[in-house]
Design an enzyme around this catalytic site. Structure first.
Site, PDB file in Angstrom:
ATOM      1  N   HIS A  27       0.812  -1.216   0.000  1.00 48.77           N
ATOM      2  CA  HIS A  27       0.000   0.000   0.000  1.00 48.77           C
ATOM      3  C   HIS A  27       0.856   1.282   0.000  1.00 48.77           C
ATOM      4  O   HIS A  27       0.816   2.058  -0.934  1.00 48.77           O
ATOM      5  CB  HIS A  27      -0.891   0.051   1.243  1.00 48.77           C
ATOM      6  CG  HIS A  27      -1.738  -1.164   1.474  1.00 48.77           C
ATOM      7  ND1 HIS A  27      -2.838  -1.481   0.715  1.00 48.77           N
ATOM      8  CD2 HIS A  27      -1.645  -2.134   2.411  1.00 48.77           C
ATOM      9  CE1 HIS A  27      -3.384  -2.590   1.168  1.00 48.77           C
ATOM     10  NE2 HIS A  27      -2.696  -3.006   2.195  1.00 48.77           N
ATOM     11  N   ASP A  28       1.597   1.502   1.058  1.00 42.06           N
ATOM     12  CA  ASP A  28       2.207   2.812   1.295  1.00 42.06           C
ATOM     13  C   ASP A  28       3.315   3.194   0.313  1.00 42.06           C
ATOM     14  O   ASP A  28       3.450   4.373  -0.044  1.00 42.06           O
ATOM     15  CB  ASP A  28       2.723   2.886   2.738  1.00 42.06           C
ATOM     16  CG  ASP A  28       1.581   2.824   3.754  1.00 42.06           C
ATOM     17  OD1 ASP A  28       1.830   2.425   4.902  1.00 42.06           O
ATOM     18  OD2 ASP A  28       0.443   3.178   3.389  1.00 42.06           O
TER      19      ASP A  28
END
Ligand code: RIB
Ligand code: CA
Length: 313
Positions: free
Chosen positions: A243-244
């Site tokens: 995700h990040d």
């Protein structure tokens, strides 16, 4: 392209750590002014510890790391040890970081940094709940117009929720802070689950980090060996979504991503749909577009960038 001056706001979290490592491996494109920690995946003391461990793993104990908000603006904290482990960085052998926290509160660092730099020259890269940003905007509304861009990991639309059927974790934890940010008028680029679920850390991709044969490569591989188990069991996917790092990859190579500029609002009233990001993807309302909502990524290009930049650390 001029260097981006960024603040990374984060709740490490293995994927947060990968995003920070990508930023530290990209000094030609990114000037990291500081890291601000927030409670999220694990409580604040652990996110502060994990951010410093990540900086030390990259040999960057010089990066100022600030402690921020320990709880959401108006709600009790919800954490995600079931995903990230009790330390928040399960996988590698961890250590007590030697680098101290920087003096002062993260919210004040965000405010002072935005006031000290010319308007439109500082980007906020947010990887966790938006509590620090919401608190800064409430405390000092004058800084909002000074923000160059907020690039955030958060939200979901077609991909629906990961912490509830309706909501993605970062938005769910602090929906009031998210609402403040989405309504602020700041330029927003959003990496929702719609795009991050297309950036899967498959075994060959994790092995590429391990094959770097470096401390950082091994650290990354061990984090992801642990992190990916949750999503592969839950979704039956062949890897965990990174995700990040989509946030920092966008800042370095925006062409890896595509999406639509649409209106996004945050549910804060309903218990059933708390934290849902309601994206007007098909523009069926007259609500003004306020966010670039990404839904496509060149996954091979993303992982090549990640591997190439981690090789530099
Ligand atoms: O829903 C995924 C997000 O929640 C990621 O930022 C992960 O680190 C957690 O904070
Ligand atoms: Ca995170």
């Amino acid at each position: 392209m001029p260097k981006r001056q960024i603040i990374i706001d984060t709740d490490p979290g293995q994927d947060d750590a990968m995003a920070i490592l990508l930023a530290l491996g990209s000094p030609q494109e990114l000037e990291l002014l500081g890291i601000t920690c927030v409670a999220g995946n694990v409580p604040l003391d652990l996110t502060c510890k994990n951010a410093r461990i990540t900086c030390e793993a990259a040999g960057r104990a010089d990066v100022p790391v600030y402690a921020g908000c320990g709880a959401p603006l108006e709600r009790p904290l919800v954490t995600a040890e079931h995903v990230h482990g009790l330390t928040g960085l399960d996988g590698p052998d961890l250590w007590e970081p030697q680098m101290p926290l920087a003096e002062g509160h993260a919210v004040d660092f965000i405010i002072h940094t935005l006031r000290r730099h010319p308007p439109g020259t500082v980007t906020l890269a947010t990887l966790g709940p938006l509590t620090n940003i919401g608190a800064a905007f409430r405390k000092a509304p004058d800084i909002i117009s000074r923000v160059q861009e907020i690039v955030m990991m958060g939200g979901a639309y077609f991909e629906v929720g990961n912490i509830t059927p309706a909501a993605e974790f970062n938005i769910y934890v602090d929906p009031e802070a998210a609402e403040c940010v989405f309504k602020s008028g700041a330029a927003l680029t959003v990496m929702p689950l719609d795009v991050t679920h297309k950036a899967l850390a498959t075994k060959p991709r994790i092995d590429a980090f391990r094959a770097l044969g470096s401390k950082v490569g091994t650290f990354a591989a061990e984090m992801l060996d642990f992190f990916e188990r949750f999503d592969t069991e839950k979704y039956g996917s062949d890897g965990g979504p990174l995700h990040d790092p989509c946030v920092t990859a966008y800042l370095i190579r925006p062409e890896l991503f595509s999406g639509k500029h649409v209106n996004v609002e945050v549910e804060v009233q309903s218990d059933l749909t708390r934290g849902m990001t309601v994206a007007d993807w098909w523009r069926v309302t007259d609500r003004a577009p306020n966010a670039m909502f990404m839904d496509q990524v060149d996954a091979d290009g993303f992982f090549s960038l990640l591997t190439e930049r981690l090789a530099r650390l």
